[in-house]
Structures are given as structure tokens and as C-alpha cells.
Write a protein that holds these residues in place. Structure first.
Motif, PDB file in Angstrom:
ATOM      1  N   ALA B 241       0.813  -1.219   0.000  1.00 13.42           N
ATOM      2  CA  ALA B 241       0.000   0.000   0.000  1.00 13.42           C
ATOM      3  C   ALA B 241       0.848   1.271   0.000  1.00 13.42           C
ATOM      4  O   ALA B 241       0.307   2.365  -0.030  1.00 13.42           O
ATOM      5  CB  ALA B 241      -0.937   0.002   1.209  1.00 13.42           C
ATOM      6  N   ASP B 243       2.425   3.615  -1.933  1.00 10.30           N
ATOM      7  CA  ASP B 243       2.356   3.933  -3.365  1.00 10.30           C
ATOM      8  C   ASP B 243       3.683   4.390  -3.942  1.00 10.30           C
ATOM      9  O   ASP B 243       3.907   4.287  -5.144  1.00 10.30           O
ATOM     10  CB  ASP B 243       1.300   5.010  -3.589  1.00 10.30           C
ATOM     11  CG  ASP B 243      -0.079   4.582  -3.096  1.00 10.30           C
ATOM     12  OD1 ASP B 243      -0.550   3.530  -3.547  1.00 10.30           O
ATOM     13  OD2 ASP B 243      -0.655   5.294  -2.269  1.00 10.30           O
ATOM     14  N   GLY B 244       4.570   4.913  -3.096  1.00  8.18           N
ATOM     15  CA  GLY B 244       5.857   5.414  -3.583  1.00  8.18           C
ATOM     16  C   GLY B 244       6.938   4.344  -3.674  1.00  8.18           C
ATOM     17  O   GLY B 244       8.040   4.649  -4.121  1.00  8.18           O
ATOM     18  N   LEU B 245       6.629   3.119  -3.257  1.00  8.68           N
ATOM     19  CA  LEU B 245       7.633   2.037  -3.324  1.00  8.68           C
ATOM     20  C   LEU B 245       7.311   1.124  -4.498  1.00  8.68           C
ATOM     21  O   LEU B 245       6.274   0.465  -4.509  1.00  8.68           O
ATOM     22  CB  LEU B 245       7.632   1.229  -2.022  1.00  8.68           C
ATOM     23  CG  LEU B 245       8.114   1.974  -0.791  1.00  8.68           C
ATOM     24  CD1 LEU B 245       8.095   1.042   0.425  1.00  8.68           C
ATOM     25  CD2 LEU B 245       9.518   2.525  -1.012  1.00  8.68           C
ATOM     26  N   LEU B 246       8.211   1.066  -5.455  1.00 10.77           N
ATOM     27  CA  LEU B 246       7.949   0.269  -6.652  1.00 10.77           C
ATOM     28  C   LEU B 246       8.325  -1.191  -6.396  1.00 10.77           C
ATOM     29  O   LEU B 246       9.496  -1.513  -6.166  1.00 10.77           O
ATOM     30  CB  LEU B 246       8.727   0.835  -7.841  1.00 10.77           C
ATOM     31  CG  LEU B 246       8.471   0.150  -9.177  1.00 10.77           C
ATOM     32  CD1 LEU B 246       6.994   0.204  -9.559  1.00 10.77           C
ATOM     33  CD2 LEU B 246       9.312   0.790 -10.276  1.00 10.77           C
ATOM     34  N   HIS B 283      16.024   1.447  -6.967  1.00  9.29           N
ATOM     35  CA  HIS B 283      15.936   2.814  -6.445  1.00  9.29           C
ATOM     36  C   HIS B 283      14.872   2.937  -5.365  1.00  9.29           C
ATOM     37  O   HIS B 283      14.739   3.987  -4.744  1.00  9.29           O
ATOM     38  CB  HIS B 283      15.697   3.820  -7.577  1.00  9.29           C
ATOM     39  CG  HIS B 283      14.482   3.526  -8.412  1.00  9.29           C
ATOM     40  ND1 HIS B 283      14.428   2.521  -9.331  1.00  9.29           N
ATOM     41  CD2 HIS B 283      13.273   4.121  -8.465  1.00  9.29           C
ATOM     42  CE1 HIS B 283      13.240   2.510  -9.917  1.00  9.29           C
ATOM     43  NE2 HIS B 283      12.523   3.469  -9.402  1.00  9.29           N
ATOM     44  N   GLY B 287      13.915   3.494   0.390  1.00  2.58           N
ATOM     45  CA  GLY B 287      12.573   3.641   0.945  1.00  2.58           C
ATOM     46  C   GLY B 287      12.099   2.346   1.584  1.00  2.58           C
ATOM     47  O   GLY B 287      11.462   2.353   2.645  1.00  2.58           O
TER      48      GLY B 287
END
Ligand SMILES: Cc1cc2nc3c(=O)[nH]c(=O)nc-3n(C[C@H](O)[C@H](O)[C@H](O)COP(=O)(O)OP(=O)(O)OC[C@H]3O[C@@H](n4cnc5c(N)ncnc54)[C@H](O)[C@@H]3O)c2cc1C
Ligand SMILES: Cc1cc2nc3c(=O)[nH]c(=O)nc-3n(C[C@H](O)[C@H](O)[C@H](O)COP(=O)(O)OP(=O)(O)OC[C@H]3O[C@@H](n4cnc5c(N)ncnc54)[C@H](O)[C@@H]3O)c2cc1C
Lengths: 467, 467
Positions: B241, B243-246, B283, B287
Motif C-alpha cells: 500500500a 504507493d511510492g515504493l515500486l 531505487h 525507501g
């Protein structure tokens, strides 16, 4: 603590320093005047001088000198912020980062840049290098800096896929210079990012940013019309919830926003039409068409790849986010705005209730974003301004109805945010800016830890108009 | 309608045709034997011949000849499906697409390929061309074809970001040849994709696929341990959940799956430890580390970019999806599996209730995916097989508890899916395969529209072992 301005100017005279009143004045302003409340309070403020460092070493020099002479330092990207973030409440030095605009490294999925790079220039360089671009940017992409976005922004175009700028993963690393007798250079990553990002430059000066990238596409910009606002919201929600459709912008404008305020869109819509603005990846267009076919009342009136409009509307995202307010303001100077969170649980229901209460005094402009793994909605509502009291009342009623406001009519971090002390930011400021010289007056917790938030904070140190 | 096999073979003798019993037998099998139920029913089935067309024109020729001679045609990618999808229930012709493996075009965000391309080869070509790769692939990436994935698969590695293969946008376009006296070539896009994708080749032969791409990264594969299953689920949900972690893979294995069935992981875990397998963009690793630090009981035991394991575990995704079952089967041949939907509303609660009911007879293996704009969970649960009756009972109890099953112990489309007629697929089959020669016996709606789904369907046309 009286600043010794003259001594500081003398000590920095070998740098690119600006003391001309007219240009210092223009460098002392941002776009706070979108708010009549802030305009009444910040319009007269001006720094004593501005300096444009070219390197981190020069930043350190400026901070050291200003520290020695007790001179407040307010950092500036390009001053497109709306909350007076870049306005020097106590005068002093404007640290203008426009000359620190190198793009240092581009790798798969990330770039390392200096803070003064324009968002647009980062995208241009990354696209040329390897078909990449920023995951998200403020709609002031063409004029704003990445440093200002990280220190003063919150998200924007791209947040419908990647969430907010503060979400873990959306900033990788910051390099920060502290405001001390001997400024330190810190590499900030992980949880510590929250101490420095979105801190309005009160905590240190960002001199390098490592930021994730996404693939660059020739995004198709679209406008669609609906006759019914709720249907437009439902459509937008369902579209954003289609995990296989790559989107960069999903924005809904209550009628008559598009007709009344978007001059080049006006000939193509009626006053009663609700407009949805989208950015869709080109390879998602077939899927987008499939999806949209199931909504018989949705009509695509513009797509940037096949436009037949005699006057092109330009970039579609320059109608969304706070550009909506800008366009409305240009037509009707009495307009101002709110920033409202409608959350993820029942955003459409909540928006409808708020709209029923306030339209047309408040017109709904909705941005759809990802929030914690779900689809959420936020509003940059347009408000027909009458008095400060009424504006405060509107904010209060929103909050009573369950829609928190990030009040854009306040110049402090706390009042524009969650109205609570951010202990991490405060603690870091104690360490990184012991004299409290960085952008003074912007962090209530620093000046008045016991502030109650029941009324607007007025920093006692603010320069009076007469000064 | 009696097939004239000899006439068909004669008419196709100028093509790459195979009539050798041993190799035709091997081309008649897929991995149905993961299911003891299917093994008991499909093990003896074999086609009469196989043919490997090199071009769409040759596909048309084969279909025309088989149509003329009433010969059933079962299409084959590489036969890694698990439901007997590629098993010729009525004998006849195996249309083997292994020679149609050209990658035709690669563009930003999409590729156009022939159906016989291996998933791995598409990724290799797209990465070399422009740093791109498939959005999602089945964990049989190294051996499976894209045609088989589209016609027989459902999603997999990448679905945690992009959702399911059937979600709008995840297939752009298909080119399909019909089974008629004069086969037609159709371009299928939009809603019509549902008629042909995941139809087990009962509706037409896919000869070209346009599929979206995502950026290729050197994904970091990880294993983490937890002591508590629920905590591992909560961690995985919250991670997905973000959203910024791919991410490309988020998989949870109840104890003692990793210890008992993953030989190279075994030395690093105890029987009581729950293991989470992940693929994280490089990248996103900073995170990811920030995120994981907030979970003090999560321990990273392996990361592919910094491994110190004496025996490397290989690709992490080859532990997830149905590779979990494969690894368990190799150690304990009595193991089989279920495919369970836990949805998006309260997946963790539902999984816990199911686990409390069945563990250790059924061990939870959870895949986290995006579903309709939310985080959802699905299970490829490992089942200690005893009898068919007990297996059916387990499935029934799951469904009573609110966890629908996509039953992998059935060879029909409907029973492996939502147990209901797909009217679009049926209608399209009437049009594209009027004689019902494409993969006969796999679509109940075609043979017995009134079937009640109260017991396992047994196609009357299936060849008996004696035949
Ligand atoms: C029409 C319009 C649309 C907008 N749309 C959006 C939007 O979509 N999303 C959004 O988030 N914002 C939006 N904004 C607000 C603003 O434009 C953005 O946040 C922008 O990215 C700020 O960049 P800037 O260079 O103008 O920063 P500035 O305004 O110069 O600075 C912003 C703040 O950051 C501090 N700062 C700047 N650089 C540094 C540094 N290197 N180190 C430490 N502190 C620093 C400044 O002191 C100031 O407090 C919009 C504004 C307007 C007028
Ligand atoms: C260990 C293991 C792990 C797996 N993991 C996954 C997973 O993560 N996700 C997933 O979805 N599946 C998974 N599967 C199932 C299967 O491997 C995949 O769906 C795979 O993509 C199928 O490709 P294939 O070439 O083997 O197809 P095949 O098995 O050869 O064919 C599959 C079906 O498609 C039909 N077909 C094949 N090509 C065409 C064509 N060109 N036109 C029309 N019909 C055609 C066949 O007739 C058959 O019905 C797994 C299986 C195993 C054994």
C-alpha cells in the motif's frame, strides 16, 4: 539578537549579491497573494539583500556569515509557493538558489540534481538521457524548482499513480547544510527525510536531491464533459482504480468552472457541463477508450494527440492543481481557494455533502490521487471570497463535516498542515538552526510551543509595514 | 462428426508435422498432474499429430485443413499450464506455436510479438532495445510463452503493481485466426479482448499480441522472516500500500513452507518462521529499508544484490506463484494446491479465519496484488491431499467462509473460473468456431449450457483410456 546586515553584506560582497531595492523586493515575494488573508499580512515584507550561491561551498559561506551576524535567511527557489513560504517575515537575506541548477547524475529510476533545477529542465534532461521523467511534479512544472517542490510542495501531477511527495520512496535522499557557526553538511535519508522535506527551509538548506524517476511518455492530455457532477466523480474514481491504465492526472471541475474560467475550453462546453481533465499514457489509450465506452454520458471533447481546436489549450495539467485557482483568479479576482482532504473511505459521498452545503459559493475542483494503496480525493476548491470571518467559517464547517483543511491562508507550517507540532521537525531545527535564523516565523512550535490553533497565528517578529 | 486424421496429415505433410508417438505424447501433456484429480482423468490423453506453423499463413492452412476433416485442434505454447488447458481431450491436432517466436516491434510502453515468444525472451529483447520489460509475467517466465500466458494465465509477478492480466490496459490488442472453412483474421481490442484472452484457445488462435511494457530494473529479490504469520501479512499489506515504493512481488509463506520445501532457504530459517518474498526496484531500496525499519520483527535474511549465502537461491519469483506448489510437490508428492480469492475488504481477517480452520492440512501461501485500485490478497494454498471428496469439501468450506476458489482441479474454463457461463466467450465461439473443434471439452457452456456446477463436469467426448 539584532541582525548586522551591513556587516553581512560586506562579508559576502565577493559573491553574487543583490542589494537593489526593486529586485530584492521582487525576490522577497511569492504567490501568497492568491490568499486575500495572506495578502493583507505579507504584502509589505522585503528582505535586506539577496545572494545567489553557485556551489554548496558558497551556501556554507553565506550561512556562516549570516549566523555570525544574526541575519535571518529565507531560501528561495523561484517563489511560486502560495503560502508565503518564501517571504522573509523578518527581512534579512534571501538565499536564492537559482544558480545551483546542475543535473548531476541520471540512473535507471533516479536522478541526482541541485535544488535550483526547474522541474521542467529535470524532465527534459532525463528524457533526453534515458527516456525518463519525474514521477510527479507541481503544476508549476515550467517555472518551479525541485528544491522548492521538496521543501514547500506536497505532490501533484503524477500523484494519481505514485501518491504524495511525502510518501516513503518518493524522495530518496537529501543533502542539507545546517545554520551554525560551522555549518555541517548532512546526508538525509529514511525517516529523517520528514524532518527536512516540506519544512519551508526552516531546518537547513537542501543542496542536493536524489529523486526517483518513472518512464517518460508522450502523455495524451484530454478533456471530457459530463452533465452530472457525481457521475464525473464516479467515472474518475473508477478510472483511477483501473490498475492496468497508466495515468498521470485525473481532475474534476464542477460546473461552471471550465466554462467561466478556462478561456480556450469555454467555446467547447456549456456552463452546465462538468469537465474532467486527464493525462493518459499513449499505450493506455486503447484501454482508456474501452473503459470510457462503458460511460455513455462521458464525451471526449479534446485530446492533445488529435486536436481540432482552433486555439490549442496548451498543457492539460496547467488547468489542474493550483492552476485552476490561477485561471479563476485571472477572470475573477475575488476568487480564492481551499485545500481539502476527502480521504479514501467515501470521498464521493463527502464531496457531495460539502457541495450541497456550499455550491456555488464554493465550487468543487477535485484531484484524484493514490493514498495509502487506495484511491483518494482532495479538493482545491474555488471560493468566492467575502470576508476573512466567512472564510474561516467555511473552513470550520468543512472540518466539522469530516473534511480536513490544509489551510492555504496561513503562513506557518503547522496551520497549513495538520495543525499540530511536528516533533521531528522541531527537534531537528533545534539541532540544525540553534539561533532560529532559517525562515523565521514559519514554525509555530519553535516560537510558541503552546499555541492553541484556535485562531490565526501572528508571528510577533514579523516586520511591520512602517519598519 | 468423425475426424479424418489421415487425410489431414496428408494435406499438411509439407509443413513441420510430427507424428512420432513419443514426441506427440509429450506435446499432448501440460502440468495438469499438479492436481491428483486431473491426473486421474487426463493422464492417458494424446493427440494424433502435432504441427508447428512458422507463419500466420501456415496457421490458417492448418485450421482450414482440420476444419475440412473435422479434426480437433488444441493449441500449445510450451504446455506449462496446470489445468490440462493444453491437453487434447479428443485427440486430433496439436497446433504447436513454438516456431512463431518473432518479436515484431518494440515501442515506448508496448511491444508487438508473436505468440510463441517465451516471456523471458520478450523481456530480454525489450531490455536490450530500450530498458523495458513486461509489466507482469507468470512465474514460469523462463519456459512459458506469451500466447499461453494470454490464453491460459491470469497474472503473476508484477500484479502487485499492475493488477490482473484481464484488467483493462494489460493487453492492448490481439490478432486472432478463426476456425472455419475460410479462416478469418480478426484484430481484437477493447471489450472484445475478454472473448479471446483466457479462453484456453477455444475461440480462435492468437497469432499476434500487443502488450504494454514497464521500465526494466535490476529488481532486488529479498527474503524476510517473521515469527508471526498475521504480522507478516500486515507488513506485506502495508508495504504494497506504499504507493511510492515500486514493487514487483510480495508473497507470504506460512511456516513451515520455507523451511520444509525451499531447499536453499532452509539453512537460513527455522520451521516456525514465516517468510516473505519480495522484488523491489533498486531505487526503491532506501525507501524499502525505511519502511521495514518500523517493523522490528522483520528480518531481511537474503537480498540478491548483497547475498552471502553459500548456495544462491536463484530468482526469488521462482519461489512464488505456482512455483511454491512445484517446490512443495518435489519434496512431498502428496501436496496439491488451491487458488483462493481473499479480496480487498478484509483479506487478512479472512485468511486468518481460513487458516485457523485448516492449518496444517492447508498451508497459506499468499500473493499480494492490486485489485480495482486497492490492495488485495489471493492464496495458492498448499493442500496435503487425501481424497477427492476431502479436497472438494475443503473448497466448499472456503467458499462458505467467503473465499471463492478458482478450482485448479478442473479442466473446464468455467470450473476453473467463476463457475458461470461467460456469454461473451460463448457467443464468440459460435462465430469463430462453428464446428466446436478448438480445444473441445474445455467450455461447458458450449457442450452443456444447462450444467449446474454442483459436481465436477466430465466431458462426454473425452477419449477413454482404452481408445
Ligand atoms: C498555479 C500554481 C500551481 C501550483 N501547483 C502545485 C502543485 O501541483 N503541487 C504542489 O505541491 N505545489 C503547487 N504549487 C505551489 C508551488 O508552485 C510548488 O510547491 C513549487 O514546487 C515550489 O517551487 P519553488 O521553486 O517556486 O519554491 P519556492 O516558492 O521558492 O519555495 C518554497 C519553499 O521551499 C523553501 N525552499 C526552496 N528551496 C529550498 C532549498 N533548497 N532548501 C530548503 N528550503 C527551500 C522556501 O524557503 C519556501 O519555504 C502551485 C503554485 C501555483 C502558483
Ligand atoms: C510452476 C508454475 C508456475 C506458474 N505460475 C503462474 C503464474 O504466476 N501466473 C499464471 O498466470 N500462470 C502460472 N502458471 C501457469 C502457466 O505456466 C502460465 O499461464 C503460462 O503463461 C502458460 O504459458 P504456456 O506457453 O505454457 O501455455 P500452454 O500451457 O501451452 O497453454 C495455455 C493455454 O493457452 C492456450 N494457448 C496457448 N497459445 C495460444 C494461442 N496462441 N492462441 C490461443 N490459445 C493459446 C492453450 O491451448 C492452453 O489452453 C504456472 C504454472 C506452473 C507450472
Amino acid at each position: 539578537m539584532t541582525p548586522n546586515i551591513d556587516a553581512a553584506i560586506a562579508a559576502l560582497s565577493h559573491l553574487d549579491i543583490d542589494t537593489k531595492p526593486a529586485s530584492v523586493k521582487s525576490k522577497s515575494r511569492d504567490l501568497f497573494w492568491y490568499s486575500p488573508v495572506l495578502k493583507a499580512r505579507l504584502d509589505h515584507l522585503v528582505a535586506d539583500f539577496a545572494v545567489s550561491p553557485r556551489t554548496e561551498a558558497e551556501v556554507i559561506e553565506v550561512l556562516k556569515v549570516c549566523y555570525a551576524h544574526d541575519v535571518p535567511v529565507t531560501t528561495r527557489g523561484t517563489g511560486t509557493g502560495n503560502y508565503g513560504q518564501a517571504v522573509p517575515l523578518a527581512g534579512g537575506c534571501i538565499l536564492h538558489l537559482n544558480k545551483m541548477d546542475a543535473i548531476r547524475e541520471i540512473h535507471p529510476g533516479r536522478a541526482i540534481v541541485e535544488p535550483g533545477c526547474l522541474l521542467k529542465d529535470i524532465d527534459g534532461a532525463c528524457k533526453a538521457d534515458s527516456g525518463q521523467e519525474l514521477r510527479m511534479f507541481s503544476s508549476t512544472w515550467a517555472t518551479a524548482t525541485i528544491g522548492g517542490f521538496v521543501a514547500g510542495g506536497s505532490g501533484g501531477v503524477g500523484s494519481v499513480h505514485w501518491g504524495a511527495l511525502r510518501d516513503v520512496g518518493n524522495i530518496i535522499r537529501l543533502r542539507v547544510v545546517t545554520m551554525e557557526a560551522e555549518p555541517r553538511v548532512l546526508e538525509i535519508a529514511g525517516e529523517d527525510l520528514h524532518r527536512v522535506s516540506h519544512a519551508y527551509g526552516t531546518n537547513g538548506i537542501i543542496t542536493e536531491i536524489e529523486i526517483p524517476l518513472a518512464p517518460a511518455y508522450d502523455w495524451v492530455g484530454l478533456f471530457l464533459t459530463f452533465d452530472n457532477f457525481t457521475e464525473a466523480l464516479r467515472y474518475s474514481y473508477a478510472l483511477a482504480a483501473s490498475d492496468g491504465l497508466l495515468l498521470k492526472l485525473v481532475t474534476v471541475f464542477e460546473a461552471p468552472i471550465a466554462h467561466d474560467y478556462f478561456q480556450r475550453v469555454k467555446p467547447h462546453v456549456t456552463p452546465g457541463q462538468v469537465v474532467v481533465a486527464l493525462m493518459v499514457a499513449p499505450h493506455a489509450m486503447p484501454g482508456f477508450e474501452t473503459f470510457t465506452k462503458a460511460w455513455p454520458n462521458a464525451e471526449v471533447i479534446y485530446r492533445s494527440d488529435r486536436s481540432d481546436w482552433p486555439r490549442d489549450p496548451g498543457l492539460v495539467f496547467e488547468y489542474g492543481w493550483n492552476h485552476t485557482t490561477l485561471r479563476a483568479l485571472k477572470v475573477d479576482p475575488s476568487i480564492t481557494y481551499l485545500q481539502v482532504g476527502y480521504g479514501t473511505d467515501d470521498p464521493i459521498g463527502l464531496i457531495e455533502r460539502v457541495r450541497a452545503k456550499f455550491s456555488p459559493e464554493v465550487l468543487q475542483h477535485i484531484e484524484v490521487t493514490r493514498q495509502g494503496g487506495r484511491i483518494g480525493m482532495g479538493g482545491l476548491s474555488l471560493v468566492k471570497f467575502t470576508t476573512e470571518e466567512r472564510l474561516d467559517e467555511i473552513v470550520r464547517i468543512h472540518e466539522e463535516m469530516g473534511a480536513p483543511n490544509f489551510n492555504p491562508h496561513r503562513y506557518t507550517l503547522e496551520e497549513g498542515g495538520r495543525q499540530a507540532v511536528d516533533a521531528r521537525q522541531l527537534e531537528f531545527k533545534r539541532d540544525a538552526d540553534p539561533k532560529g535564523l532559517l525562515n523565521p516565523g514559519k514554525m509555530i512550535a519553535w516560537d510558541d510551543p503552546d499555541w492553541g490553533y484556535d485562531r490565526m497565528y501572528a508571528w510577533p517578529g514579523i516586520k511591520s509595514a512602517a519598519e
